[in-house]
Design an enzyme around this catalytic site. Structure first.
Site, PDB file in Angstrom:
ATOM      1  N   GLY A  15     120.003 -35.271 -21.973  1.00 17.08           N
ATOM      2  CA  GLY A  15     118.838 -36.154 -22.119  1.00 17.08           C
ATOM      3  C   GLY A  15     119.107 -37.563 -21.606  1.00 17.08           C
ATOM      4  O   GLY A  15     120.217 -37.891 -21.184  1.00 17.08           O
ATOM      5  N   ARG A  16     118.055 -38.382 -21.664  1.00 20.04           N
ATOM      6  CA  ARG A  16     118.193 -39.774 -21.178  1.00 20.04           C
ATOM      7  C   ARG A  16     119.276 -40.520 -21.954  1.00 20.04           C
ATOM      8  O   ARG A  16     120.184 -41.107 -21.374  1.00 20.04           O
ATOM      9  CB  ARG A  16     116.846 -40.522 -21.344  1.00 20.04           C
ATOM     10  CG  ARG A  16     115.843 -40.250 -20.249  1.00 20.04           C
ATOM     11  CD  ARG A  16     114.544 -40.991 -20.543  1.00 20.04           C
ATOM     12  NE  ARG A  16     113.883 -40.381 -21.692  1.00 20.04           N
ATOM     13  CZ  ARG A  16     112.895 -39.505 -21.613  1.00 20.04           C
ATOM     14  NH1 ARG A  16     112.431 -39.164 -20.433  1.00 20.04           N
ATOM     15  NH2 ARG A  16     112.355 -38.985 -22.702  1.00 20.04           N
ATOM     16  N   GLU A  39     120.819 -27.715 -24.882  1.00 22.16           N
ATOM     17  CA  GLU A  39     119.996 -26.700 -25.570  1.00 22.16           C
ATOM     18  C   GLU A  39     120.493 -25.293 -25.260  1.00 22.16           C
ATOM     19  O   GLU A  39     120.904 -25.019 -24.118  1.00 22.16           O
ATOM     20  CB  GLU A  39     118.550 -26.818 -25.101  1.00 22.16           C
ATOM     21  CG  GLU A  39     117.755 -27.813 -25.885  1.00 22.16           C
ATOM     22  CD  GLU A  39     116.283 -27.751 -25.540  1.00 22.16           C
ATOM     23  OE1 GLU A  39     115.583 -26.874 -26.080  1.00 22.16           O
ATOM     24  OE2 GLU A  39     115.836 -28.574 -24.740  1.00 22.16           O
ATOM     25  N   GLY A  95     120.971 -40.740 -33.674  1.00 22.10           N
ATOM     26  CA  GLY A  95     120.104 -41.764 -33.097  1.00 22.10           C
ATOM     27  C   GLY A  95     118.678 -41.276 -32.925  1.00 22.10           C
ATOM     28  O   GLY A  95     117.778 -42.050 -32.606  1.00 22.10           O
ATOM     29  N   HIS A 150     106.883 -48.683 -25.085  1.00 17.96           N
ATOM     30  CA  HIS A 150     107.927 -47.767 -24.606  1.00 17.96           C
ATOM     31  C   HIS A 150     107.436 -47.001 -23.383  1.00 17.96           C
ATOM     32  O   HIS A 150     106.232 -46.925 -23.141  1.00 17.96           O
ATOM     33  CB  HIS A 150     108.330 -46.768 -25.700  1.00 17.96           C
ATOM     34  CG  HIS A 150     109.311 -47.343 -26.682  1.00 17.96           C
ATOM     35  ND1 HIS A 150     108.910 -48.001 -27.810  1.00 17.96           N
ATOM     36  CD2 HIS A 150     110.675 -47.370 -26.691  1.00 17.96           C
ATOM     37  CE1 HIS A 150     109.978 -48.413 -28.487  1.00 17.96           C
ATOM     38  NE2 HIS A 150     111.059 -48.049 -27.835  1.00 17.96           N
ATOM     39  N   HIS A 151     108.383 -46.383 -22.703  1.00 17.68           N
ATOM     40  CA  HIS A 151     108.096 -45.568 -21.525  1.00 17.68           C
ATOM     41  C   HIS A 151     107.122 -44.432 -21.837  1.00 17.68           C
ATOM     42  O   HIS A 151     106.973 -44.018 -22.999  1.00 17.68           O
ATOM     43  CB  HIS A 151     109.404 -45.005 -20.949  1.00 17.68           C
ATOM     44  CG  HIS A 151     110.208 -44.228 -21.945  1.00 17.68           C
ATOM     45  ND1 HIS A 151     110.049 -42.881 -22.141  1.00 17.68           N
ATOM     46  CD2 HIS A 151     111.152 -44.615 -22.839  1.00 17.68           C
ATOM     47  CE1 HIS A 151     110.872 -42.472 -23.080  1.00 17.68           C
ATOM     48  NE2 HIS A 151     111.553 -43.511 -23.537  1.00 17.68           N
ATOM     49  N   LYS A 154     108.047 -41.176 -24.190  1.00 16.31           N
ATOM     50  CA  LYS A 154     108.446 -41.230 -25.606  1.00 16.31           C
ATOM     51  C   LYS A 154     107.459 -40.405 -26.438  1.00 16.31           C
ATOM     52  O   LYS A 154     106.246 -40.537 -26.276  1.00 16.31           O
ATOM     53  CB  LYS A 154     108.490 -42.681 -26.097  1.00 16.31           C
ATOM     54  CG  LYS A 154     108.965 -42.791 -27.546  1.00 16.31           C
ATOM     55  CD  LYS A 154     109.382 -44.192 -27.912  1.00 16.31           C
ATOM     56  CE  LYS A 154     109.777 -44.290 -29.377  1.00 16.31           C
ATOM     57  NZ  LYS A 154     110.970 -43.476 -29.706  1.00 16.31           N
ATOM     58  N   GLY A 160     110.778 -45.701 -34.058  1.00 17.02           N
ATOM     59  CA  GLY A 160     111.630 -45.846 -35.244  1.00 17.02           C
ATOM     60  C   GLY A 160     111.992 -47.313 -35.463  1.00 17.02           C
ATOM     61  O   GLY A 160     112.122 -47.777 -36.597  1.00 17.02           O
ATOM     62  N   THR A 161     112.121 -48.048 -34.370  1.00 19.53           N
ATOM     63  CA  THR A 161     112.480 -49.471 -34.478  1.00 19.53           C
ATOM     64  C   THR A 161     111.324 -50.284 -35.053  1.00 19.53           C
ATOM     65  O   THR A 161     111.534 -51.195 -35.866  1.00 19.53           O
ATOM     66  CB  THR A 161     112.867 -50.014 -33.086  1.00 19.53           C
ATOM     67  OG1 THR A 161     113.901 -49.183 -32.578  1.00 19.53           O
ATOM     68  CG2 THR A 161     113.342 -51.444 -33.167  1.00 19.53           C
TER      69      THR A 161
HETATM   70  P1  NAD Z   1     115.211 -36.852 -23.963  1.00 17.26           P
HETATM   71  O1  NAD Z   1     114.042 -35.962 -24.095  1.00 17.26           O
HETATM   72  O2  NAD Z   1     115.538 -37.450 -22.626  1.00 17.26           O
HETATM   73  O3  NAD Z   1     116.541 -36.101 -24.475  1.00 17.26           O
HETATM   74  C1  NAD Z   1     116.583 -35.239 -25.555  1.00 17.26           C
HETATM   75  C2  NAD Z   1     117.535 -34.108 -25.184  1.00 17.26           C
HETATM   76  O4  NAD Z   1     117.783 -33.301 -26.331  1.00 17.26           O
HETATM   77  C3  NAD Z   1     116.972 -33.183 -24.091  1.00 17.26           C
HETATM   78  O5  NAD Z   1     117.897 -33.085 -23.025  1.00 17.26           O
HETATM   79  C4  NAD Z   1     116.842 -31.833 -24.808  1.00 17.26           C
HETATM   80  O6  NAD Z   1     117.122 -30.743 -23.948  1.00 17.26           O
HETATM   81  C5  NAD Z   1     117.926 -31.984 -25.873  1.00 17.26           C
HETATM   82  N1  NAD Z   1     117.797 -31.022 -26.983  1.00 17.26           N
HETATM   83  C6  NAD Z   1     116.685 -30.636 -27.653  1.00 17.26           C
HETATM   84  N2  NAD Z   1     117.006 -29.684 -28.567  1.00 17.26           N
HETATM   85  C7  NAD Z   1     118.353 -29.499 -28.477  1.00 17.26           C
HETATM   86  C8  NAD Z   1     119.272 -28.640 -29.132  1.00 17.26           C
HETATM   87  N3  NAD Z   1     118.868 -27.810 -30.081  1.00 17.26           N
HETATM   88  N4  NAD Z   1     120.565 -28.703 -28.767  1.00 17.26           N
HETATM   89  C9  NAD Z   1     121.005 -29.527 -27.800  1.00 17.26           C
HETATM   90  N5  NAD Z   1     120.161 -30.373 -27.125  1.00 17.26           N
HETATM   91  C10 NAD Z   1     118.862 -30.338 -27.460  1.00 17.26           C
HETATM   92  O7  NAD Z   1     114.990 -38.019 -25.040  1.00 17.26           O
HETATM   93  P2  NAD Z   1     115.741 -39.435 -25.167  1.00 17.26           P
HETATM   94  O8  NAD Z   1     114.928 -40.495 -24.502  1.00 17.26           O
HETATM   95  O9  NAD Z   1     117.175 -39.275 -24.807  1.00 17.26           O
HETATM   96  O10 NAD Z   1     115.606 -39.685 -26.733  1.00 17.26           O
HETATM   97  C11 NAD Z   1     116.182 -38.800 -27.666  1.00 17.26           C
HETATM   98  C12 NAD Z   1     115.950 -39.342 -29.067  1.00 17.26           C
HETATM   99  O11 NAD Z   1     116.666 -40.580 -29.231  1.00 17.26           O
HETATM  100  C13 NAD Z   1     114.485 -39.686 -29.376  1.00 17.26           C
HETATM  101  O12 NAD Z   1     114.219 -39.370 -30.719  1.00 17.26           O
HETATM  102  C14 NAD Z   1     114.430 -41.195 -29.150  1.00 17.26           C
HETATM  103  O13 NAD Z   1     113.382 -41.822 -29.858  1.00 17.26           O
HETATM  104  C15 NAD Z   1     115.783 -41.585 -29.686  1.00 17.26           C
HETATM  105  N6  NAD Z   1     116.290 -42.890 -29.238  1.00 17.26           N
HETATM  106  C16 NAD Z   1     117.012 -43.586 -30.164  1.00 17.26           C
HETATM  107  C17 NAD Z   1     117.596 -44.778 -29.818  1.00 17.26           C
HETATM  108  C18 NAD Z   1     118.448 -45.490 -30.833  1.00 17.26           C
HETATM  109  O14 NAD Z   1     118.948 -46.592 -30.559  1.00 17.26           O
HETATM  110  N7  NAD Z   1     118.656 -44.913 -32.011  1.00 17.26           N
HETATM  111  C19 NAD Z   1     117.441 -45.292 -28.520  1.00 17.26           C
HETATM  112  C20 NAD Z   1     116.697 -44.558 -27.591  1.00 17.26           C
HETATM  113  C21 NAD Z   1     116.140 -43.336 -27.957  1.00 17.26           C
END
Ligand code: NAD
Length: 262
Positions: A15-16, A39, A95, A150-151, A154, A160-161
């Site tokens: 993921g991102r 996944e 996170g 946000h982008h 999302k 959450g923030t």
């Molecule tokens: P994203 O969709 O780019 O990435 C999520 C990844 O999780 C995907 O690659 C997906 O395939 C994977 N995934 C889903 N189910 C899975 C499983 N069972 N096993 C393994 N991988 C699995 O999303 P993102 O932008 O990376 O954001 C992810 C989360 O982090 C969101 O909830 C976002 O709000 C949060 N986030 C938190 C912070 C922070 O500072 N805490 C910052 C940015 C984003």
């Protein structure tokens, strides 16, 4: 005592955020990237994590479960996956945002057996801003509105923030967020005395912006946090991973990681 090297596995490595943490861990000698979970059935299974994340060959393959050698997990996936992965029973930094009350209760239960850092925002700036917002809210007593951007991809809203900052504003004036929060407004909706308005904008590539505005009769105070790159969250996640690797079982926040007092 902090050990020299912390062995981490990134869950949601494709993921991102996952990729950002993979790159940050590979660049930091005080961490060893032990693995990355994608996944089940994902095309990335078996891929080199460094290549997957645009870093160059790392010699560590993406897998369906974290390898034995990973002492700490860093999870950025979905609320459902994050709760499912509690069964790994390993120190973890979560996170992922958008967890429901029931899902949060499952995290709390798991934290009785392993240390867990749950942090909807990993940046140092936001976590210090939280303290400022609590203080301003209590001292000013003005109308509070929170606007986050946000982008376009999302999924959860508000962020959450935004909820973390709104909770701080409510805490500052001795109220419960659930009783004073108003999410967006439509139609006839006059402002109530203690209301905290929360608004979500979505579009383009915005990494994350949060504005907290305190409206008084003769002045307005506004604080803004702009995340310029996901690296700020990844750096916080690694810091949290180092903390959780040696922590006692329990549920921790970034305040604990950063040593910010209440
Ligand atoms: P994203 O969709 O780019 O990435 C999520 C990844 O999780 C995907 O690659 C997906 O395939 C994977 N995934 C889903 N189910 C899975 C499983 N069972 N096993 C393994 N991988 C699995 O999303 P993102 O932008 O990376 O954001 C992810 C989360 O982090 C969101 O909830 C976002 O709000 C949060 N986030 C938190 C912070 C922070 O500072 N805490 C910052 C940015 C984003």
């Amino acid at each position: 005592m902090t050990r020299a090297v912390t062995r981490v596995a990134v869950v949601g490595a494709a993921g991102r955020m996952g990729c950002e943490v993979v790159r940050a861990a590979l660049e930091d000698e005080s961490f060893e990237l032990a693995g990355g979970v994608v996944e089940p059935g994902a095309p990335e299974l078996g891929s080199d994590l460094g290549e997957l994340c645009g870093y160059g060959k790392a010699g560590v393959a993406a897998s369906a479960d974290p390898p034995e050698g990973a002492e700490t997990l860093i999870e950025f996936t979905t609320p459902e996956a994050s709760v499912e992965h509690l069964s790994y029973r390993r120190p973890v930094v979560i996170g992922t945002t958008g967890l429901s009350e029931a899902q949060l209760a499952e995290v709390e239960e798991a934290a009785k057996g392993v240390p867990i850092v749950l942090a909807p925002n990993m940046s140092v700036g936001v976590n210090l801003l939280r303290e400022v917002v609590r203080e301003l809210s209590g001292r000013l007593g003005y109308d509070v509105e929170i606007v986050e951007s946000h982008h376009r991809n999302k999924v959860d809203a508000p962020s959450g923030t935004a909820l973390l900052l709104a909770r701080a504003a409510a805490e500052g004036r001795g109220s419960e967020l659930d009783e004073v929060a108003v999410y967006g407004r439509e139609g006839r909706s006059p402002r109530q005395e203690d209301e905290i308005g929360i608004h979500a904008l979505r579009g383009g590539a915005v990494v994350g912006e949060h504005r907290v505005i305190f409206y008084g009769q003769g002045e307005e105070v506004e604080v803004i946090h702009r995340a310029l790159s996901r690296r700020t969250f990844a750096a916080g996640a690694l810091r949290a991973a180092r903390f959780v690797a040696t922590a006692e079982p329990g549920l921790y926040s970034m305040r604990d990681v950063l040593g910010v007092s209440r």
